[in-house]
Design a protein around this motif. Structure first.
Motif, PDB file in Angstrom:
ATOM      1  N   ILE A   1       3.443  -2.241   0.107  1.00  0.00           N
ATOM      2  CA  ILE A   1       2.350  -1.561  -0.099  1.00  0.00           C
ATOM      3  C   ILE A   1       2.390  -0.383   1.053  1.00  0.00           C
ATOM      4  O   ILE A   1       2.432  -0.458   2.207  1.00  0.00           O
ATOM      5  CB  ILE A   1       0.996  -2.460   0.192  1.00  0.00           C
ATOM      6  CG1 ILE A   1       1.118  -3.380  -0.840  1.00  0.00           C
ATOM      7  CG2 ILE A   1      -0.162  -1.557   0.158  1.00  0.00           C
ATOM      8  CD1 ILE A   1       0.028  -4.532  -0.509  1.00  0.00           C
TER       9      ILE A   1
ATOM     10  N   LEU B   1       2.786  -0.375  -4.143  1.00  0.00           N
ATOM     11  CA  LEU B   1       1.399   0.167  -4.261  1.00  0.00           C
ATOM     12  C   LEU B   1       1.116   1.348  -3.319  1.00  0.00           C
ATOM     13  O   LEU B   1       1.252   0.989  -2.228  1.00  0.00           O
ATOM     14  CB  LEU B   1       0.343  -0.889  -4.352  1.00  0.00           C
ATOM     15  CG  LEU B   1      -1.007  -0.653  -4.316  1.00  0.00           C
ATOM     16  CD1 LEU B   1      -1.586  -0.233  -5.501  1.00  0.00           C
ATOM     17  CD2 LEU B   1      -1.722  -2.164  -3.808  1.00  0.00           C
TER      18      LEU B   1
ATOM     19  N   TYR C   1       3.400  -7.061  -5.672  1.00  0.00           N
ATOM     20  CA  TYR C   1       4.166  -5.848  -5.164  1.00  0.00           C
ATOM     21  C   TYR C   1       5.233  -6.220  -3.910  1.00  0.00           C
ATOM     22  O   TYR C   1       4.987  -7.187  -3.143  1.00  0.00           O
ATOM     23  CB  TYR C   1       2.938  -4.950  -4.290  1.00  0.00           C
ATOM     24  CG  TYR C   1       2.049  -4.550  -5.429  1.00  0.00           C
ATOM     25  CD1 TYR C   1       2.242  -3.305  -6.450  1.00  0.00           C
ATOM     26  CD2 TYR C   1       0.872  -5.034  -5.699  1.00  0.00           C
ATOM     27  CE1 TYR C   1       1.335  -3.051  -7.177  1.00  0.00           C
ATOM     28  CE2 TYR C   1      -0.118  -4.627  -6.333  1.00  0.00           C
ATOM     29  CZ  TYR C   1       0.147  -3.640  -7.154  1.00  0.00           C
ATOM     30  OH  TYR C   1      -0.902  -3.314  -7.970  1.00  0.00           O
TER      31      TYR C   1
ATOM     32  N   THR D   1       5.156  -9.776   1.022  1.00  0.00           N
ATOM     33  CA  THR D   1       4.913  -8.170   0.716  1.00  0.00           C
ATOM     34  C   THR D   1       4.775  -7.474   1.876  1.00  0.00           C
ATOM     35  O   THR D   1       4.225  -7.709   3.101  1.00  0.00           O
ATOM     36  CB  THR D   1       3.472  -7.951   0.067  1.00  0.00           C
ATOM     37  OG1 THR D   1       3.690  -8.834  -1.047  1.00  0.00           O
ATOM     38  CG2 THR D   1       3.341  -6.431  -0.324  1.00  0.00           C
TER      39      THR D   1
END
Length: 368
Positions: free
Chosen positions: A47, A3, A44, A74
């Motif tokens: 990020i 992301l 995800y 993440t």
């Protein structure tokens, strides 16, 4: 999936293009608020988060994300062109970031870091899977050990019961012989034979289980008249249980290619269970036939039934349905043996049941 979060469209577009060219799947968000919504919906691996954004800045977004249990694995990389001082970098790490990159970004360095985080993620995922599998194996072995101990206890009891009965009847036979009481002699002899048959069935089940466990259960496959076998079994079962009405519906109408003795064994077991677990009932229904190239057989009763949560376990080794297990004898291996016989015929066996309304056991195997 990665992301990218940045309030500048040009930055999103250029970085997205570079990372996609590197073979990564990319999603984007143009604000901290949008990023949080996407994090709640999607998963995800990484990020990449711009620090300087209107509304929620990157640090606030990272702190919010760190509170979600689903994002605990993440990784977050901060990007900043303005906040390059040590105190801001320190704040980035304390907010949950694993790296802090200052702009302008060296694309080669960024790609290298992204690949590293992906590799770490995959390694962690595999470690977690291995840990989960190990814990499941430990739990399985503890269940298996408990079941084995329980089985030994049950088997000892089940084998001892007919032996004790036979011993008692032999003592009574001796007395009857001394008295010359022929009628009583015949009665005790018949009861001894019944107990010996029970003992023989128990030993046969134990031997079959041993063969299954060692891979030595062989099938003698040949064509045979399955309708004749079904009729013969029903006749014998009715003689042993004259109070039961066994209704037969349908017929195969052809020979099938299978192990006759083993298929008969399955049928006998299903009928015996249907009668055993139908106290006070007088009817059993047997349905058979050929459908889409498969021979099928169903045995239905109006007995005790099986709770839904236990139906998937009845074919497990040593498993006994909880409610009636204290009221009825058995080793908990009959249905396991049946399922193994059908499986070795490359067939299927299952049950549908409703507590208090009865059960229907059914299996199918290729007819030829």
């Amino acid at each position: 999936m990665i992301l990218l979060v940045d309030d500048t469209p040009e930055n999103l577009t250029s970085l997205k293009k570079v990372l996609e060219h590197g073979g990564f799947e990319i999603d984007t968000a143009s604000s901290g608020e949008e990023a949080l919504k996407k994090v709640l919906k999607n998963e995800y691996v990484l990020i990449i988060l711009d620090v300087q954004m209107p509304g929620m800045d990157g640090f606030e977004v990272a702190e919010a994300i760190s509170g979600y249990s689903k994002t605990k694995d993440t990784a977050i990389i901060f990007l900043s062109a303005v906040n390059t001082e040590t105190r801001f970098i320190t704040k980035g790490y304390s907010s949950g970031g694993l790296d802090y990159i200052t702009k302008p970004v060296d694309i080669n360095i960024l790609l290298l870091k992204v690949k590293t985080f992906y590799r770490i993620y995959e390694q962690n995922r595999k470690l977690n899977e291995m840990q989960k599998a190990l814990l499941e194996e430990i739990e399985y072995r503890k269940a298996a050990e408990y079941k084995k101990d329980e089985f030994i206890s049950i088997a000892s009891h089940e084998l001892k019961t007919p032996l004790t009965s036979v011993k008692g009847y032999i003592q009574l036979l001796e007395r009857s012989i001394d008295k010359g009481d022929t009628e009583t002699l015949k009665k005790h002899l018949k009861k001894s034979q019944i107990q010996l048959e029970k003992l023989n069935d128990l030993i046969a089940d134990l031997l079959d289980m041993s063969k299954i466990e060692s891979g030595k259960l062989k099938l003698n496959m040949k064509p045979f008249d399955v309708d004749m076998m079904i009729s013969s079994v029903i006749e014998v079962m009715h003689q042993s249980n004259p109070h039961m009405n066994i209704h037969l519906e349908g017929r195969a109408g052809t020979e099938i290619f299978a192990d006759e003795m083993r298929i008969e064994q399955v049928f006998v077991n299903l009928l015996t269970n249907a009668i055993k677990y139908s106290p006070g009932q007088t009817d059993i229904w047997v349905t058979t036939g050929i459908e889409n190239g498969f021979f099928f057989l169903k045995v239905k009763d109006k007995g005790l039934g099986i709770p839904k949560e236990q139906q998937t376990k009845v074919f497990d080794k040593f498993y006994r349905v909880e409610e009636p297990s204290n009221r009825f004898q058995g080793l908990g291996i009959g249905l396991y043996i049946c399922s193994e016989i059908i499986r070795r015929h490359k067939g299927e066996i299952s049950v549908t049941s409703q507590p208090g309304e009865g059960s229907e056991f059914h299996f199918k195997i290729a007819a030829h």
